[in-house]
Motif scaffolding. Structure first.
Motif, mmCIF file in Angstrom:
data_model
loop_
_atom_site.group_PDB
_atom_site.id
_atom_site.type_symbol
_atom_site.label_atom_id
_atom_site.label_comp_id
_atom_site.label_asym_id
_atom_site.label_seq_id
_atom_site.Cartn_x
_atom_site.Cartn_y
_atom_site.Cartn_z
ATOM 1 N N ALA A 96 0.831 -1.208 0.000
ATOM 2 C CA ALA A 96 0.000 0.000 0.000
ATOM 3 C C ALA A 96 0.863 1.254 0.000
ATOM 4 C CB ALA A 96 -0.938 -0.015 1.208
ATOM 5 N N THR A 97 1.980 1.207 0.713
ATOM 6 C CA THR A 97 2.900 2.353 0.720
ATOM 7 C C THR A 97 3.455 2.607 -0.673
ATOM 8 O OG1 THR A 97 3.521 1.992 3.035
ATOM 9 C CG2 THR A 97 5.063 3.248 1.675
ATOM 10 N N ALA A 98 3.904 1.545 -1.327
ATOM 11 C CA ALA A 98 4.460 1.691 -2.674
ATOM 12 C C ALA A 98 3.397 2.164 -3.658
ATOM 13 C CB ALA A 98 5.061 0.363 -3.138
ATOM 14 N N THR A 99 2.179 1.660 -3.507
ATOM 15 C CA THR A 99 1.085 2.091 -4.383
ATOM 16 C C THR A 99 0.818 3.580 -4.231
ATOM 17 O OG1 THR A 99 0.038 -0.100 -4.204
ATOM 18 C CG2 THR A 99 -1.344 1.713 -4.956
ATOM 19 N N THR A 100 0.821 4.062 -2.985
ATOM 20 C CA THR A 100 0.551 5.467 -2.715
ATOM 21 C C THR A 100 1.687 6.351 -3.225
ATOM 22 O OG1 THR A 100 -0.678 4.785 -0.741
ATOM 23 C CG2 THR A 100 -0.092 7.114 -0.919
ATOM 24 N N LEU A 101 2.920 5.925 -2.983
ATOM 25 C CA LEU A 101 4.066 6.695 -3.485
ATOM 26 C C LEU A 101 4.067 6.744 -5.013
ATOM 27 C CD1 LEU A 101 6.864 5.435 -1.075
ATOM 28 C CD2 LEU A 101 5.977 7.776 -1.200
ATOM 29 N N ALA A 102 3.737 5.621 -5.645
ATOM 30 C CA ALA A 102 3.678 5.595 -7.115
ATOM 31 C C ALA A 102 2.613 6.558 -7.622
ATOM 32 C CB ALA A 102 3.396 4.176 -7.602
ATOM 33 N N ALA A 103 1.487 6.653 -6.912
ATOM 34 C CA ALA A 103 0.445 7.609 -7.291
ATOM 35 C C ALA A 103 0.965 9.038 -7.173
ATOM 36 C CB ALA A 103 -0.794 7.412 -6.415
ATOM 37 N N GLY A 104 1.749 9.294 -6.115
ATOM 38 C CA GLY A 104 2.345 10.620 -5.956
ATOM 39 C C GLY A 104 3.296 10.967 -7.087
ATOM 40 N N VAL A 105 4.087 9.988 -7.509
ATOM 41 C CA VAL A 105 5.018 10.211 -8.622
ATOM 42 C C VAL A 105 4.236 10.503 -9.906
ATOM 43 C CG1 VAL A 105 6.778 9.150 -10.080
ATOM 44 C CG2 VAL A 105 6.842 8.799 -7.600
ATOM 45 N N LYS A 106 3.139 9.768 -10.127
ATOM 46 C CA LYS A 106 2.327 10.003 -11.328
ATOM 47 C C LYS A 106 1.750 11.411 -11.329
ATOM 48 C CE LYS A 106 1.016 5.135 -11.901
ATOM 49 N NZ LYS A 106 -0.108 4.153 -11.812
ATOM 50 N N LYS A 107 1.338 11.895 -10.160
ATOM 51 C CA LYS A 107 0.779 13.246 -10.088
ATOM 52 C C LYS A 107 1.864 14.300 -10.328
ATOM 53 C CE LYS A 107 -1.991 16.398 -7.257
ATOM 54 N NZ LYS A 107 -2.866 16.730 -8.409
ATOM 55 N N ILE A 108 3.078 14.027 -9.897
ATOM 56 C CA ILE A 108 4.179 14.964 -10.154
ATOM 57 C C ILE A 108 4.345 15.176 -11.656
ATOM 58 C CG2 ILE A 108 6.698 15.222 -10.063
ATOM 59 C CD1 ILE A 108 6.596 13.925 -7.286
ATOM 60 N N GLY A 109 4.173 14.093 -12.409
ATOM 61 C CA GLY A 109 4.273 14.202 -13.871
ATOM 62 C C GLY A 109 5.549 13.591 -14.396
ATOM 63 N N GLU A 110 6.093 14.145 -15.452
ATOM 64 C CA GLU A 110 7.272 13.572 -16.089
ATOM 65 C C GLU A 110 8.472 13.590 -15.145
ATOM 66 O OE1 GLU A 110 8.132 15.407 -19.789
ATOM 67 O OE2 GLU A 110 6.224 14.852 -20.716
ATOM 68 N N PHE A 111 9.247 12.525 -15.197
ATOM 69 C CA PHE A 111 10.470 12.417 -14.402
ATOM 70 C C PHE A 111 11.443 11.527 -15.161
ATOM 71 C CE2 PHE A 111 7.961 8.759 -13.324
ATOM 72 C CZ PHE A 111 8.879 7.730 -13.187
ATOM 73 N N VAL A 128 10.005 -1.501 -0.743
ATOM 74 C CA VAL A 128 9.184 -0.398 -1.254
ATOM 75 C C VAL A 128 9.731 0.164 -2.562
ATOM 76 C CG1 VAL A 128 8.395 1.946 -0.804
ATOM 77 C CG2 VAL A 128 8.202 0.208 0.975
ATOM 78 N N GLY A 129 11.044 0.400 -2.639
ATOM 79 C CA GLY A 129 11.605 0.964 -3.856
ATOM 80 C C GLY A 129 11.291 0.140 -5.084
ATOM 81 N N SER A 130 11.535 -1.156 -4.987
ATOM 82 C CA SER A 130 11.284 -2.045 -6.128
ATOM 83 C C SER A 130 9.803 -2.088 -6.483
ATOM 84 C CB SER A 130 11.777 -3.459 -5.804
ATOM 85 O OG SER A 130 13.172 -3.465 -5.586
ATOM 86 N N GLU A 131 8.940 -2.080 -5.471
ATOM 87 C CA GLU A 131 7.500 -2.133 -5.742
ATOM 88 C C GLU A 131 7.018 -0.848 -6.408
ATOM 89 O OE1 GLU A 131 5.009 -3.445 -2.577
ATOM 90 O OE2 GLU A 131 6.250 -5.185 -2.125
ATOM 91 N N VAL A 132 7.562 0.291 -5.995
ATOM 92 C CA VAL A 132 7.215 1.548 -6.675
ATOM 93 C C VAL A 132 7.554 1.445 -8.157
ATOM 94 C CG1 VAL A 132 7.813 3.989 -6.913
ATOM 95 C CG2 VAL A 132 7.394 3.032 -4.644
ATOM 96 N N ALA A 133 8.740 0.920 -8.462
ATOM 97 C CA ALA A 133 9.145 0.765 -9.862
ATOM 98 C C ALA A 133 8.192 -0.159 -10.618
ATOM 99 C CB ALA A 133 10.572 0.225 -9.927
ATOM 100 N N GLU A 134 7.777 -1.236 -9.972
ATOM 101 C CA GLU A 134 6.864 -2.175 -10.631
ATOM 102 C C GLU A 134 5.514 -1.524 -10.900
ATOM 103 O OE1 GLU A 134 7.348 -5.388 -11.771
ATOM 104 O OE2 GLU A 134 9.443 -4.830 -11.455
#
Length: 267
Positions: A96-111, A128-134
């Motif tokens: 759930a942490t990785a899912t939420t962080l990934a959502a935050g990255v998507k809202k930030i936009g291009e990276f 968490v890091g690997s799951e965010v990437a996935e």
């Protein structure tokens, strides 16, 4: 180039106490700090910024007090900080942490690049890091101990895993988790502290992330695993014997101990 650095505010593990009755960390028993491995990730991002030019965005998920960690990240060289904070995020496991962080990255936009510490000192899962990437469907490399080259298309790094050294190339966008061997984090500068004091820290809750996240994906509802209890084993003290009267008797008893422990065989 835009680099997102994942930051977590953790208890000072050298001072924190454990509630042995409840089997949980007493987070109120000590002060908080940025997870040490995340400081290495932040330093790596700032060094890339200084050498190649980049915008460094520190992203954290946590309670309102985590704003202090983001201000410290700005004082150490980040350009801005963003906090993901909502009561409904509470109780998140690594997924759930990785899912939420990934959502935050998507809202930030291009990276171009995401950097994170290899693990956090309060959880030590290293997931968490690997799951965010996935969840972002981007390549990732873990346990990076050296950044060899940064160019417009990719980043080349060295990892040390299971006593083997690997040279890896990651095309953008990608994610790296770093070890403490990659650098020595700098201290906040006076100018950085002044910038941090004036910085506006956006706070994004569930509504702000609704395009990428719903309530069933975060917090307790989005957590397939739960920690029922944390047990801290008691400290083990070494026992010793001293033979003063008879060296021969001491040797005989010592041999018996080794035989009993099956270190040596009796003859």
């Amino acid at each position: 180039m835009r680099i997102v650095v994942l930051i977590k505010q953790v208890p000072d593990m050298e001072k924190v106490k454990f509630d042995r009755e409840k089997g949980v960390i007493d987070r109120g028993s000590a002060g908080t700090e940025i997870n040490p491995f995340d400081l290495n990730a932040l330093e790596a991002a700032v060094q890339i910024k200084e050498a190649n030019g980049a915008e460094v965005v520190a992203l954290s998920m946590g309670p309102p007090s985590a704003e202090n960690a983001l201000r410290e990240a700005i004082a150490r060289g980040a350009d801005k900080g963003i906090l993901l904070s909502d009561r409904r995020f509470g109780g998140s496991d690594v997924k759930a942490t990785a899912t939420t962080l990934a959502a935050g990255v998507k809202k930030i936009g291009e990276f171009d690049l995401i950097l994170a510490g290899m693990q956090t000192v309060d959880g030590d899962t290293g997931q968490v890091g690997s799951e965010v990437a996935e969840f972002l469907d981007i390549p990732h490399v873990c346990y990076v101990e050296k950044i060899n080259e940064v160019n417009d298309e990719d980043i080349r790094v060295t990892t040390d895993i299971w006593d083997s050294v690997y040279e890896e190339k990651v095309k953008y966008p990608g994610l790296l988790t770093v070890t403490k061997d990659i650098n020595s984090p700098r201290l906040p500068s006076f100018r950085g502290k002044m910038s941090a004091r004036k910085a506006e820290i956006p706070v994004w809750g569930l509504e702000a992330l609704q395009e990428y996240l719903d309530e069933t994906m975060t917090g307790i509802k989005g957590s397939p695993t739960m920690v029922k209890r944390v047990e801290v084993p008691p400290a083990v003290k070494r026992e010793g014997r001293v033979w003063r009267d008879s060296v021969d008797a001491g040797v005989d008893e010592f041999v018996e101990i080794l035989v009993g422990a099956k270190v040596v065989e009796a003859r």
